[in-house]
Design an enzyme around this catalytic site. Structure first.
Site, mmCIF file in Angstrom:
data_model
loop_
_atom_site.group_PDB
_atom_site.id
_atom_site.type_symbol
_atom_site.label_atom_id
_atom_site.label_comp_id
_atom_site.label_asym_id
_atom_site.label_seq_id
_atom_site.Cartn_x
_atom_site.Cartn_y
_atom_site.Cartn_z
ATOM 1 N N THR A 36 0.812 -1.226 0.000
ATOM 2 C CA THR A 36 0.000 0.000 0.000
ATOM 3 C C THR A 36 0.842 1.270 0.000
ATOM 4 O O THR A 36 2.034 1.255 0.293
ATOM 5 C CB THR A 36 -0.929 0.035 1.225
ATOM 6 N N ASP A 37 0.166 2.362 -0.317
ATOM 7 C CA ASP A 37 0.794 3.680 -0.230
ATOM 8 C C ASP A 37 0.501 4.263 1.155
ATOM 9 O O ASP A 37 -0.066 3.583 2.021
ATOM 10 C CB ASP A 37 0.308 4.589 -1.363
ATOM 11 N N ALA A 38 0.842 5.514 1.368
ATOM 12 C CA ALA A 38 0.662 6.144 2.679
ATOM 13 C C ALA A 38 -0.793 6.215 3.113
ATOM 14 O O ALA A 38 -1.094 6.283 4.302
ATOM 15 C CB ALA A 38 1.269 7.545 2.663
#
Length: 161
Positions: A36-38
């Protein structure tokens, strides 16, 4: 620890199941933090990684391991083209299913449709063309036994519209 030789590890057991009614391999994926991203949403390129794992496990279920194919028959698959449409984001800790169905088995290539679901919700739809390559990276024909194992499952109606 002894200095004697040890046997090579046993091949990994295949992961996933076959949905015989749909003619598809179904590969389970859990979304981890690293995917995932942030914001906790799966980074777009990771859908391609999930699809790659699913294709590898589909082959393994057919009794073919990619490393063994390269070592014994001198063939490997390389992505020639990929078309992807994203509909909804997957998120951290989601349980997904990658459904892989063959569209076409040609002399030196395969075409597959792969769809990623969260339950019944379609998140991503992709069509991948794989080229069959020899050890030097040149196109080569798909070995007859692999073609024979894959061809009965190909269905041109799976083509993305």
């Amino acid at each position: 620890m002894s200095a004697s030789r040890t046997a090579a590890p046993a091949p990994a057991a295949p992961t996933g199941t076959v949905d015989a009614a749909a003619g598809e391999h179904v590969f389970p994926v859990r979304v981890y933090y690293e995917d995932t991203d942030a914001a906790g949403i799966v980074y777009y390129v990771n859908y391609l990684k999930f699809a790659e794992r699913a294709r590898t496990e589909m082959l393994r279920l057919l009794g073919r391991e990619q490393q063994h194919m390269m070592e014994s028959e001198g063939v490997a698959f390389a992505v020639k083209s990929a078309r992807i449409e994203y509909f909804r984001p997957a998120r951290l800790d989601d349980s997904l299913a990658v459904r892989t169905g063959l569209i076409e088995v040609a002399g030196a290539s395969l075409k597959v449709r792969q769809r990623i679901f969260r339950g019944a919700e379609l998140l991503a739809d992709m069509q991948i063309r794989l080229a069959v390559m020899d050890r030097s990276g040149r196109p080569t024909r798909l070995p007859a036994d692999i073609r024979a194992a894959l061809a009965p499952n190909a269905d041109p109606a799976r083509e993305m519209r």
